[in-house]
Design an enzyme around this catalytic site. Structure first.
Site, PDB file in Angstrom:
ATOM      1  CE  LYS A  77      -3.838  -0.715   0.321  1.00  0.00           C
ATOM      2  NZ  LYS A  77      -4.949  -1.063  -0.673  1.00  0.00           N
ATOM      3  CG  HIS A  95      -4.818   2.352  -5.406  1.00  0.00           C
ATOM      4  ND1 HIS A  95      -5.334   1.533  -6.084  1.00  0.00           N
ATOM      5  CD2 HIS A  95      -4.175   1.933  -4.108  1.00  0.00           C
ATOM      6  CE1 HIS A  95      -5.321   0.383  -5.301  1.00  0.00           C
ATOM      7  NE2 HIS A  95      -4.754   0.607  -4.257  1.00  0.00           N
TER       8      HIS A  95
END
Ligand SMILES: NC(=O)c1ccc[n+]([C@@H]2O[C@H](COP(=O)([O-])OP(=O)(O)OC[C@H]3O[C@@H](n4cnc5c(N)ncnc54)[C@H](O)[C@@H]3O)[C@@H](O)[C@H]2O)c1
Length: 349
Positions: A77, A95
């Site tokens: 992440k 992302h």
């Protein structure tokens, strides 16, 4: 051939117990000549000692910032906000390519430092198929939580668990009423996981994929008690459930779990809510009479860190052994370069 130096970083997010490389696969990497440094991490589901025993070098949490320049930093992440300039090659889920909040800022950090993002979402084969993903466990958890909510047995806050424990509470207890389940996107990774969890809960769900939603039978959808949405939409389709359907007198639907969580996107097939739920408050009531509860948690696999890490690591391992600039990694690199160009910033690759 240059030896690969991988640097497994500590995850900054305190609830993230998953890891992209488990100790058994760390041993395989080391056995294949990869130098593997593993940062200490209090929350990682595997103890640092297990990596040390596998032949890895141990480093303090967050020390990747001063790792040798040729090290490839591996995580899952987001990176911490510092340093402002990223100089290394980084492998993680960035992302950063769909206009997400913070995307442009992250790309700027890479271009400022001359580093490179190999985004794991774009580690695909030549047909575009993802090579390492957490979908199965997302679907498993989505359906499991939906069943527990439906039976009135979902306890908040949610905390990471194991499949064995979860299956123990999923098993139908005396007095549990029968219910009908529906999985949409049933042929995909998370759809398969959702089907497996329904099976563990003693239910054989209705399974819909592209063919069954082309001419959507909404009344049939609303006649199910529990629905789990697992689609990966790539172009807009008519919504599966609309606001007015929640007040349809024929609605049996009581629990809706949106594994996809495309809230706010034009691809959203469930435009009946505008905020995801989370571990502290996993279910939100959308209607009172008759009740309808929503579960829309966007980090489901983190609730089964051991199983999801083990599967992900097994899928990633062969590609780490083949780390380079072509094949699947070439796709990652290509996607990074296009994003950097689209943002109009100088790139350092
Ligand atoms: N909530 C979470 O924590 C979490 C975790 C991982 C993945 N996800 C999300 O779950 C979604 C599914 O991921 P996946 O790995 O299972 O994808 P996948 O590509 O393996 O499967 C998607 C399935 O959806 C089907 N589909 C697409 N459009 C459809 C439509 N209009 N009607 C019916 N079926 C349709 C496809 O045919 C495919 O079978 C993605 O959006 C992914 O980002 C969520």
């Amino acid at each position: 051939m240059t030896e690969l130096h991988l640097w497994l970083r500590h995850e900054a997010r305190t609830t993230e117990r998953r890891t992209p490389i488990v100790p058994d696969d760390a041993r395989r990497l080391v056995g294949n000549g990869v130098e593997l440094t593993v940062e200490e991490s209090p929350q990682r589901v595997f103890p640092t000692g297990a990596y040390e025993a596998a032949g890895c070098r141990v480093a303090p949490a967050g020390s990747w910032v001063s790792a040798p320049p040729d090290a490839v930093v591996l995580g899952l992440k987001e990176l911490p906000d510092e340093p402002a300039e990223l100089t290394h090659r980084h492998v993680f889920f960035g992302h950063a390519y769909k206009g997400q909040p913070g995307a442009a800022a992250l790309l700027r950090r890479f271009t400022a430092g001359g580093g490179t993002l190999y985004d794991l979402e774009y580690l695909v084969d030549d047909t575009g198929r993802r090579l390492a993903a957490f979908g199965f466990w997302a679907g498993y958890l989505g359906a499991a939580l939906a069943v527990l909510q439906h039976r009135g047995r979902l306890r908040a806050p949610l905390t990471p668990t194991t499949k064995e424990e979860l299956d123990g509470v999923l098993e139908p207890a005396p007095g549990d009423e029968e219910f009908t389940g529906l999985v949409v996107g049933a042929l995909g990774r998370s759809g398969r996981g959702a089907r497996a969890a329904f099976a563990a809960a003693g239910t054989d769900p209705t399974c819909w994929d592209l063919a069954e939603t082309r001419d959507l039978d909404r009344p049939a959808l609303l006649r199910h008690d529990v629905m789990v949405n697992c689609v990966l939409a790539t172009s807009p389709v008519p919504p599966f459930v609309r606001e007015q359907d929640l007040d349809d007198p024929g609605r049996r639907l009581r629990t809706l779990c949106d594994v996809t969580c495309d809230v706010g996107s034009p691809l959203n097939v469930l435009p009946v809510y505008d905020e995801t739920t989370d571990w502290d408050a996993p279910a939100r009531r959308l209607r009172d009479a008759p009740p309808l509860d929503l579960i829309a948690i966007d980090n489901l696999p983190s609730l089964l860190p051991l199983e999801s890490s083990t599967d992900f690591s097994a899928a990633l391992l062969p590609h780490l052994l083949d780390f380079g600039v072509s094949g699947p990694w070439g796709h990652c690199l290509d996607r990074f370069r296009r994003a950097v160009d689209a943002h109009g910033v100088d790139r350092g690759v």
